[in-house]
Design a protein around this motif. Structure first.
Motif, PDB file in Angstrom:
ATOM      1  N   GLN A 171       0.826  -1.212   0.000  1.00 43.85           N
ATOM      2  CA  GLN A 171       0.000   0.000   0.000  1.00 43.85           C
ATOM      3  C   GLN A 171       0.860   1.261   0.000  1.00 43.85           C
ATOM      4  O   GLN A 171       0.579   2.214  -0.728  1.00 43.85           O
ATOM      5  N   SER A 174       2.529   1.650  -3.383  1.00 44.43           N
ATOM      6  CA  SER A 174       1.567   2.087  -4.393  1.00 44.43           C
ATOM      7  C   SER A 174       1.330   3.594  -4.316  1.00 44.43           C
ATOM      8  O   SER A 174       1.312   4.292  -5.326  1.00 44.43           O
ATOM      9  N   ARG A 175       1.185   4.104  -3.096  1.00 44.79           N
ATOM     10  CA  ARG A 175       0.996   5.554  -2.943  1.00 44.79           C
ATOM     11  C   ARG A 175       2.251   6.311  -3.365  1.00 44.79           C
ATOM     12  O   ARG A 175       2.169   7.384  -3.970  1.00 44.79           O
ATOM     13  N   ASP A 179      -0.001   5.340  -7.476  1.00 42.18           N
ATOM     14  CA  ASP A 179      -0.959   4.330  -7.945  1.00 42.18           C
ATOM     15  C   ASP A 179      -0.911   4.120  -9.456  1.00 42.18           C
ATOM     16  O   ASP A 179      -1.935   3.836 -10.086  1.00 42.18           O
ATOM     17  N   LEU A 342      -5.825  -5.088  -0.948  1.00 42.08           N
ATOM     18  CA  LEU A 342      -4.574  -4.670  -1.570  1.00 42.08           C
ATOM     19  C   LEU A 342      -4.783  -4.622  -3.078  1.00 42.08           C
ATOM     20  O   LEU A 342      -4.815  -5.655  -3.749  1.00 42.08           O
TER      21      LEU A 342
END
Length: 622
Positions: A171, A174-175, A179, A342
């Motif tokens: 997570q 991804s940030r 994304d 996720l």
């Protein structure tokens, strides 16, 4: 003595590798990297970073080497990370049961412990150490167990791979990458496996270094934006079909992807990138191949998996890198155990009208009925089908408990809505490098024993004696005779015997633990001072330099040949007269005279820019 023993003898003697805990008798599966070995290993790791962090843009993270139990429950390591163990009833020695039977049957690694026990009994296999009878095989978990905190603490494990840290941090990663798929993360660090019987040097260790990349890609699009970089690169592929015939095939990456030998472009690109890295650090292309996992050894979650294998003198073909498409297995597993979604939200180019089945639990009614479990009940309801939700009494399972829900607390229907994107669980492409195995492969492939006279003839030298013992000019020799006398001068200038064999490590300049040796001809201040000035210049260029004034010049050349130093710079009495030095090339033993002025730039270009040796100065002994 085979090449493995010769490499290890040199490695221990010259400070590449030492047995750990040697003072206390040692322990299998552990090695210390000495001064030269540690430097060689770090240089291999740094080139890996140049490939994956700088060139590919995959940022590096660092996670703890100890993990809590939940992480390894999710990854499957607690339940299934084991090897079949078999112990001798007589001497108590432990063995990998599949290794005991691999000489009498194929695919031993696919058999269960019970099946291996049957084979051992049927074939009458006994203890390789003492000939005693063997106990039944059983599964032995390879993770090192520990506790976190005082007292009973919290159950933890030393990580068996670096990958899980990158999945757990998905997570955050991804940030960090806003994304946007694809994105990658890399990690280099220690991993630990309590191997049953490590007997192959650094090929099989209990503590080892991994360099892994986790590349998160959109499962709907596995094309690579830079595929053309390697599309025409020809690789040696030992595919599933090739393994049936026993003959690897040569094929371009494009051909392999288009014909389905390699599953898709992203995997093909990363196989070719692995090939590029391995050959750069010194793995011989002729002793490198990529073997595809057979269907019965392919992990259940993998679409395709290839091992980079190198040929070794003692162990045959050894896996040093694994490149796999792990699909979405890891992210789904961690999502299930952590109860956290996720995924990456991927926007469409244009919004779409989509008809979908929508479940709407009434939280106002579920709350009073189920209290703290209301949200979990609602989430469970959303996973049910229309048929299951149409019943008067609906059944859901929450934390292993079966609960009954009245149909009046949930609404459902098909709705047509405009959506701008969707939640995508990425697939993971994983190149996983065993740095210690690559280290050994680099050592073995660099190791050579050469007849000096033959090598001198091949390099067009004036002869072995002139090449190795009399690099001094006439003026330097006269100066020596005046200062040291005929006997001492004879010791310094005598040539090597015609039949002499030299040990040489043909390391690539990019990984050699010492790149330049600076050698004053004699331990005289007038020669040592300019030599030390050269050392300072070279270090300003970030070159790895060794200053050596001990012993004859021939012996110093030999020492540096053995540790793989690509270039040696000799300061002699002509240096004081004309400001030039001798530069010697390790592989050809050729020498040139070059000015001290700008010597640091000349050597930098030879090491990092691929400059031709003969162009760097005036030929001296050829």
């Amino acid at each position: 003595m085979d090449k493995y023993e010769k490499v290890f003898e040199l490695a221990k003697r010259r400070g590449f590798l030492w047995n750990s805990f040697e003072l206390y008798g040692g322990s299998r599966g552990f090695y210390d990297y000495g001064p030269l070995g540690s430097t060689l290993k770090r240089r291999i790791e740094q080139i890996w970073r140049e490939f994956y962090v700088i060139q590919e843009g995959h940022m590096e993270i660092e996670c703890p080497t100890i993990g809590i139990e939940d992480v390894f429950v999710a990854s499957g390591h607690v339940g299934g990370f084991s090897d079949p163990l078999c112990e001798c009833k007589k001497c108590g020695e432990a063995f990998r049961a599949d290794h005991l039977v691999e000489n009498v049957m194929d695919a031993a690694g696919t058999l269960s412990a019970e099946q291996l026990t049957e084979v051992i009994k049927e074939k009458g296999i006994t203890c390789p150490e003492c000939g005693g009878e063997l106990n039944d095989a059983y599964e032995f978990n390879l993770m090192f167990k520990t506790t976190i905190g005082p007292g009973t603490g919290r159950q933890g494990y030393l990580r068996p791979e670096t990958a899980q840290g990158m999945f757990v941090d998905f997570q955050r990663l991804s940030r960090f990458y806003r994304d946007k798929l694809p994105f990658g993360a890399v990690q280099i660090g220690k991993s630990y496996r309590n191997e049953i019987a490590p007997r192959q040097g650094v090929i099989r260790l209990r503590e080892f270094t991994q360099a892994e990349c986790e590349l998160f890609v959109d499962p709907r699009n596995k094309k690579h934006s830079n595929f053309e970089r390697f599309a025409e690169k020809e690789l040696v592929l030992y595919s599933q079909a090739a393994q049936q015939t026993g003959e690897p095939i040569r094929m371009t990456v494009r051909e392999a992807v288009e014909t389905g030998v390699i599953a898709h472009e992203v995997l093909g690109y990363n196989i070719a990138l692995t090939n590029e890295f391995l050959t750069k650090v010194g793995i011989e292309p002729a002793k490198l191949r990529f073997r595809q996992h057979l269907k019965d050894e392919m992990a259940h979650y993998a679409i395709d998996c290839w091992d980079a294998e190198i040929e070794t003198d003692r162990f045959g073909w050894v896996e040093i890198v694994g490149i796999a498409d792990r699909t979405d297995y890891d992210l789904k597993a961690h999502a299930r155990v952590s109860k956290t979604d996720l995924y990456v939200y991927v926007e469409y180019d244009e919004p779409k009208m989509v008809t979908r089945f929508v479940v709407k639990p009434n939280m106002g009614k579920l709350g009073p009925l189920f209290k703290g479990k209301a949200k979990a009940v609602a989430d469970a309801l959303k996973q049910l089908s229309e048929e299951e939700l149409s019943k008067d009494q609906i059944t859901v399972t929450v934390d292993g408990e079966e609960l009954f829900v009245s149909s009046d607390v949930v609404d459902f229907a098909e709705e047509t809505v405009k959506v701008s994107g969707e939640n995508v669980i990425p697939h993971v492409i994983e190149p996983s490098y065993g740095i210690d195995r690559i280290f050994y492969g680099t050592m073995e492939h660099a190791f050579d024993e050469e007849n000096v006279a033959k090598k001198a003839a091949e390099s067009g030298l004036k002869g072995a004696e002139e090449a190795e013992g009399a690099e001094k000019t006439e003026g330097a020799e006269k100066a020596e005779k005046a200062e040291k006398g005929p006997e001492a001068t004879k010791d310094e200038t005598e040539g090597e015997g015609e039949e002499e064999t030299r040990l040489v490590m043909h390391f690539s300049s990019s990984v050699a633990p010492v790149q330049v040796a600076v050698l004053p001809l004699l331990t005289r201040k007038e020669l040592a001072d300019p030599a030390k000035e050269i050392v300072a210049k070279l270090r300003e260029k970030n070159l790895l330099v060794n200053y050596d004034d001990s012993g004859t010049i021939g012996r110093r050349y030999r020492r540096n040949d053995e540790i793989g130093t690509p270039y040696s710079v000799t300061v002699d009495y002509d240096t004081l007269q004309d400001g030039t030095v001798t530069i010697r090339d390790r592989d050809s033993m050729r020498q040139i005279r070059a000015p001290i002025s700008g010597i640091e730039n000349v050597l930098y270009e030879l090491i990092y820019r691929g400059r031709n040796f003969e162009s760097a100065g005036k030929p001296f002994n050829f």
